[in-house]
Write a protein that holds these residues in place. Structure first.
Motif, PDB file in Angstrom:
ATOM      1  N   THR A   1      40.825  17.549   2.865  1.00 18.66           N
ATOM      2  CA  THR A   1      39.499  18.069   2.509  1.00 18.66           C
ATOM      3  C   THR A   1      39.298  19.520   2.913  1.00 18.66           C
ATOM      4  O   THR A   1      38.241  20.089   2.640  1.00 18.66           O
ATOM      5  N   LEU A   2      40.276  20.126   3.584  1.00 13.84           N
ATOM      6  CA  LEU A   2      40.143  21.517   4.022  1.00 13.84           C
ATOM      7  C   LEU A   2      41.180  22.366   3.307  1.00 13.84           C
ATOM      8  O   LEU A   2      42.378  22.202   3.530  1.00 13.84           O
ATOM      9  N   PRO A   3      40.743  23.295   2.453  1.00 11.55           N
ATOM     10  CA  PRO A   3      41.703  24.131   1.720  1.00 11.55           C
ATOM     11  C   PRO A   3      42.574  24.950   2.667  1.00 11.55           C
ATOM     12  O   PRO A   3      42.147  25.337   3.764  1.00 11.55           O
ATOM     13  N   ALA A   4      43.811  25.226   2.221  1.00 14.09           N
ATOM     14  CA  ALA A   4      44.756  25.967   3.052  1.00 14.09           C
ATOM     15  C   ALA A   4      44.221  27.339   3.431  1.00 14.09           C
ATOM     16  O   ALA A   4      44.426  27.814   4.549  1.00 14.09           O
ATOM     17  N   GLY A   5      43.505  27.990   2.492  1.00 15.27           N
ATOM     18  CA  GLY A   5      42.977  29.323   2.773  1.00 15.27           C
ATOM     19  C   GLY A   5      42.006  29.326   3.942  1.00 15.27           C
ATOM     20  O   GLY A   5      41.964  30.274   4.728  1.00 15.27           O
ATOM     21  N   LYS A   6      41.221  28.265   4.085  1.00 13.61           N
ATOM     22  CA  LYS A   6      40.275  28.185   5.198  1.00 13.61           C
ATOM     23  C   LYS A   6      41.000  27.982   6.528  1.00 13.61           C
ATOM     24  O   LYS A   6      40.583  28.526   7.556  1.00 13.61           O
ATOM     25  N   VAL A   7      42.063  27.198   6.508  1.00 11.22           N
ATOM     26  CA  VAL A   7      42.853  27.009   7.727  1.00 11.22           C
ATOM     27  C   VAL A   7      43.486  28.332   8.142  1.00 11.22           C
ATOM     28  O   VAL A   7      43.459  28.720   9.315  1.00 11.22           O
ATOM     29  N   VAL A   8      44.052  29.039   7.168  1.00 14.91           N
ATOM     30  CA  VAL A   8      44.668  30.343   7.452  1.00 14.91           C
ATOM     31  C   VAL A   8      43.621  31.304   8.003  1.00 14.91           C
ATOM     32  O   VAL A   8      43.894  32.081   8.923  1.00 14.91           O
ATOM     33  N   SER A   9      42.407  31.261   7.462  1.00 18.84           N
ATOM     34  CA  SER A   9      41.341  32.146   7.926  1.00 18.84           C
ATOM     35  C   SER A   9      41.024  31.906   9.393  1.00 18.84           C
ATOM     36  O   SER A   9      40.762  32.847  10.147  1.00 18.84           O
ATOM     37  N   ARG A  10      41.076  30.668   9.819  1.00 21.76           N
ATOM     38  CA  ARG A  10      40.783  30.372  11.234  1.00 21.76           C
ATOM     39  C   ARG A  10      41.903  30.852  12.143  1.00 21.76           C
ATOM     40  O   ARG A  10      41.651  31.309  13.256  1.00 21.76           O
ATOM     41  N   VAL A  11      43.136  30.745  11.669  1.00 17.38           N
ATOM     42  CA  VAL A  11      44.266  31.168  12.502  1.00 17.38           C
ATOM     43  C   VAL A  11      44.346  32.686  12.581  1.00 17.38           C
ATOM     44  O   VAL A  11      44.726  33.242  13.610  1.00 17.38           O
ATOM     45  N   THR A  12      43.988  33.375  11.492  1.00 15.65           N
ATOM     46  CA  THR A  12      44.143  34.837  11.453  1.00 15.65           C
ATOM     47  C   THR A  12      42.816  35.552  11.698  1.00 15.65           C
ATOM     48  O   THR A  12      42.620  36.172  12.743  1.00 15.65           O
ATOM     49  N   ASN A  13      41.887  35.447  10.749  1.00 16.21           N
ATOM     50  CA  ASN A  13      40.638  36.212  10.845  1.00 16.21           C
ATOM     51  C   ASN A  13      39.805  35.834  12.065  1.00 16.21           C
ATOM     52  O   ASN A  13      39.305  36.707  12.780  1.00 16.21           O
ATOM     53  N   ASP A  14      39.641  34.531  12.298  1.00 14.89           N
ATOM     54  CA  ASP A  14      38.765  34.115  13.396  1.00 14.89           C
ATOM     55  C   ASP A  14      39.365  34.441  14.756  1.00 14.89           C
ATOM     56  O   ASP A  14      38.653  34.883  15.668  1.00 14.89           O
ATOM     57  N   THR A  15      40.670  34.225  14.929  1.00 10.25           N
ATOM     58  CA  THR A  15      41.283  34.578  16.216  1.00 10.25           C
ATOM     59  C   THR A  15      41.294  36.087  16.417  1.00 10.25           C
ATOM     60  O   THR A  15      41.201  36.567  17.547  1.00 10.25           O
ATOM     61  N   GLU A  16      41.399  36.853  15.323  1.00  8.70           N
ATOM     62  CA  GLU A  16      41.344  38.315  15.434  1.00  8.70           C
ATOM     63  C   GLU A  16      39.958  38.751  15.916  1.00  8.70           C
ATOM     64  O   GLU A  16      39.833  39.673  16.721  1.00  8.70           O
ATOM     65  N   ALA A  17      38.913  38.076  15.423  1.00 14.39           N
ATOM     66  CA  ALA A  17      37.560  38.381  15.889  1.00 14.39           C
ATOM     67  C   ALA A  17      37.399  38.019  17.363  1.00 14.39           C
ATOM     68  O   ALA A  17      36.727  38.732  18.120  1.00 14.39           O
ATOM     69  N   VAL A  18      38.016  36.919  17.785  1.00 14.86           N
ATOM     70  CA  VAL A  18      37.970  36.550  19.200  1.00 14.86           C
ATOM     71  C   VAL A  18      38.722  37.588  20.032  1.00 14.86           C
ATOM     72  O   VAL A  18      38.324  37.904  21.160  1.00 14.86           O
TER      73      VAL A  18
END
Length: 689
Positions: free
Chosen positions: A204-221
């Protein structure tokens, strides 16, 4: 989920580096904030100190100043051996200095005309003293005894600046190094968590959203630790140090300036209330955009083939517009509440200082000295620098906290730890005992499945799309766990075996095999150190890949890009077969393995299947019934149930659903007439061979 608590726990991993950075920051701030105190001493004791009382001394007195044939020394510099004479004063009037030959007690506004110094007090009383104008050279003579102290203070100030620079460098280095280590650890934990998550999480979770959490969200952290916390951390220490200095200078005015702190805290609270809401939507929209981009790239062939470019662009534009809309709201919030508030606070603070000091006398007899005024104004100016830095980072703080919340939401999902160790290679006896399974609650896709596959046997699964064939393999691999019944391997319940160890002696060949970036050889071994180069090449030769891959420039070392898009479907399938063979599984799954390849390659693969299946329990999902004629057991699936089972000959003799499917594929209907559609089976299997 307490985000700040989790971030704090990550920071504790590298607490020594953070503590060292804190100590360096404290030293740097202390060294820097000592500067105004040095300036105050320089002004009050050495520059304006000339207006203190002077006493006539003898010529031999150390550091005595000669003026008009007499020697004078400041009263606060007198030593025990100095002979004390008449008290005199050196006072500034406008831009000139005058020498008064007597003590001066009056304070107030000064004027000098025709050798007369007049001082008008606050109540209008006028006092007159005889005075002499001092020339520039004579004035320099009065300052000469102070030069040593001035140079010492200036040297001390310069030394403190050097110390502050050195420790500020150390603070930045250790704080940012620690922050980068925290993010490195967090990214690794997120990536490991992805491997721990059950397969159904990704349904139920698209691959792009998972990638966004690993890359974009951790970069913001990362920005939170590197920029935001660095500014808040240093700003808090800096402001604390400034208030300590302000209290040392003037307690009452320092208390007045303290009102800035609750105003700042209240403002941050109000800002966060709106910013958190906006940033949640912004990060969610960014994930949606990444998901759409990922899907569009993977489906570019389909999009262009069906001329869906404009529709896809419109969908992207709608998401992009929503993202822009909330970005604009965030910018408006920042514009209204950032520099504007800081400038108002700064103006109010300076107004209070001017009012407070403006009501006092600035002369030598006044309660407040020029040095104190200078230091107070200097500290107030310095205090608003970290406030501006903290205010400018608030937007990034909110983005980082929202991103951290999304990251920790992923990490808090229940998963299965990767099991360590090895499991002895099992024989491959598989048994399904009354197994029922549903992807969604009570919507069973497998119903009361029972069969047994013995070591070395080949079991084929056939049936229409959605009949449950792939679901049987999903639960065998434990990609999903069954709700009812038991699956055993060599008599052991698979749920009693860790998932990774269970799959250690299983292999799968998919209809659309996935190849990783690397080479053909690395895709066979998957960089497993236990698989040698010789084993890789032997596996490729055994499945007949040598003939098809021989025309590649680098042979088995031919580079492979993402998903193996530079190779044909048959070449990718052969690599996938070789991969399964190299890992020497006890149980082999072939999921429509020959569905997407040409007849010539299929013939090669069919001849290789005998090699691959030898000594292994093999499950084959196939639509081409001609490819499974030699299977030891054929299970005919319909609506999640086994409606027929047996070998090819037995099922053909029975002339049931399998027989009709086979005849359809062989095109044997009489006179070109379409064969009758298979009848819907009863709830129980219609035939058990």
């Amino acid at each position: 989920m307490n985000v700040m608590k989790k971030l704090y726990q990550y920071a504790l991993i590298y607490k020594k580096s953070f503590i060292l950075a804190l100590l360096m920051l404290a030293i740097a701030v202390s060294a820097e904030l000592t500067g105004p105190f040095i300036a105050k001493t320089l002004i009050d004791n050495h520059i304006l100190g000339i207006e203190r009382s002077w006493v006539e001394v003898n010529a031999s007195s150390k550091d005595a100043v000669q003026y008009q044939g007499h020697y004078y020394k400041r009263s606060d510099h007198l030593e025990s051996g100095d002979a004390k004479g008449q008290e005199v004063r050196v006072l500034q009037v406008g831009r000139q200095f005058v020498f008064v030959h007597e003590a001066v007690q009056a304070t107030g506004e000064r004027t000098f005309t025709d050798g007369q110094l007049q001082i008008k007090s606050g109540n209008g009383e006028l006092t007159t003293y005889a005075a002499t104008k001092i020339s520039v050279n004579e004035l320099i003579g009065f300052y000469k005894p102070e030069m040593k102290g001035i140079f010492m203070l200036m040297g001390g100030y310069l030394a403190l600046l050097v110390v502050a620079c050195i420790f500020e460098y150390g603070r930045i280095y250790y704080l940012q190094t620690s922050a980068n280590r925290v993010i490195q650890k967090m990214r690794m934990d997120v990536y490991n968590q992805i491997h721990r998550l059950p397969i159904n999480y990704f349904d139920t979770l698209p691959a792009g959203k998972v990638v966004s959490r690993v890359t974009n969200d951790t970069e913001a952290v990362k920005d939170l630790f590197v920029n935001v916390l660095a500014n808040f951390f240093s700003g808090t220490v800096y402001i604390t140090g400034i208030f300590v200095a302000l209290f040392l200078l003037d307690v009452r005015l320092a208390f007045v300036c303290l009102i800035i702190v609750p105003i700042l805290i209240l403002w941050i609270y109000v800002y966060r209330r709106f910013a958190t809401q906006y940033n949640r939507i912004i990060r969610s929209k960014l994930s949606d955009i990444n998901g759409l981009i990922n899907e569009s790239i993977q489906g570019m062939t389909v999009i262009r083939a069906f001329r869906r470019q404009k529709d896809t662009e419109q969908e992207f534009e709608e998401m992009n517009e929503q993202h822009y809309h909330y970005r604009t709201k965030m910018l408006n919030l920042n514009a209204l509440t950032s520099h504007n508030l800081v400038n108002v606070l700064r103006s109010l603070a300076l107004a209070v200082v001017i009012w407070y000091f403006g009501s006092r006398s600035f002369d030598i007899g006044g309660a407040i000295s020029f040095g104190v005024i200078y230091a107070f104004v200097d500290y107030l100016g310095r205090m608003f620098q970290p406030i501006v830095g903290m205010v400018n980072q608030l937007a990034q703080l909110e983005q980082a906290l929202v991103s951290a919340e999304r990251v920790f939401e992923l990490m808090d999902q229940p998963g299965t730890d990767v099991a360590e160790g090895t499991l002895d290679r099992y024989q491959g006896n598989v048994k399904f005992d009354d197994v029922s399974f549903a992807y969604k609650e009570e919507e069973y896709v497998l119903k009361n499945i029972s069969f047994e596959a013995k070591q070395g046997q080949t079991v084929a699964l056939v049936g229409h799309t959605g009949s449950g064939k792939s679901s049987i393999l999903n639960v065998l691999f434990r990609f999903y766990d069954v709700q009812k019944g038991v699956i055993t391997v060599d008599g052991i319940n698979v749920q009693d075996i860790p998932k990774q160890l269970l799959r250690q002696h299983m292999a799968i060949v998919l209809q659309d095999p996935f190849l990783f970036t690397g080479t053909i050889a690395s895709n066979v071994s998957l960089d497993d150190p236990s698989i040698t180069r010789e084993q890789v090449e032997k596996a490729l030769r055994d499945v007949g890949a040598e003939r098809i891959l021989a025309n590649l420039p680098k042979g088995f070392d031919e580079p492979v890009i993402e998903k193996g898009s530079t190779l044909s479907a048959g070449q990718r399938q052969l690599v996938s077969f070789a991969r399964a063979l190299a890992f020497n599984p006890a149980i082999l799954i072939l999921d429509e393995a020959t569905a997407n390849i040409d007849t010539e390659t299929e013939a090669i693969i069919q001849s290789a299947l005998d090699v691959v299946k030898k000594g292994r329990t093999t499950f084959i999902i196939a639509h081409r019934l001609s490819t499974i004629r030699s299977a030891d057991q054929i299970l005919v699936m319909h609506r999640g149930e086994i409606v027929e089972k047996g070998n090819h000959e037995e099922l053909m003799q029975h002339k049931g659903r399998y027989y009709q499917m086979y005849q359809l594929q062989q095109g044997s209907s009489a006179s070109g007439q379409e064969p009758a559609a298979p009848s819907v089976p009863s709830a129980k299997p219609s035939y058990v061979g």
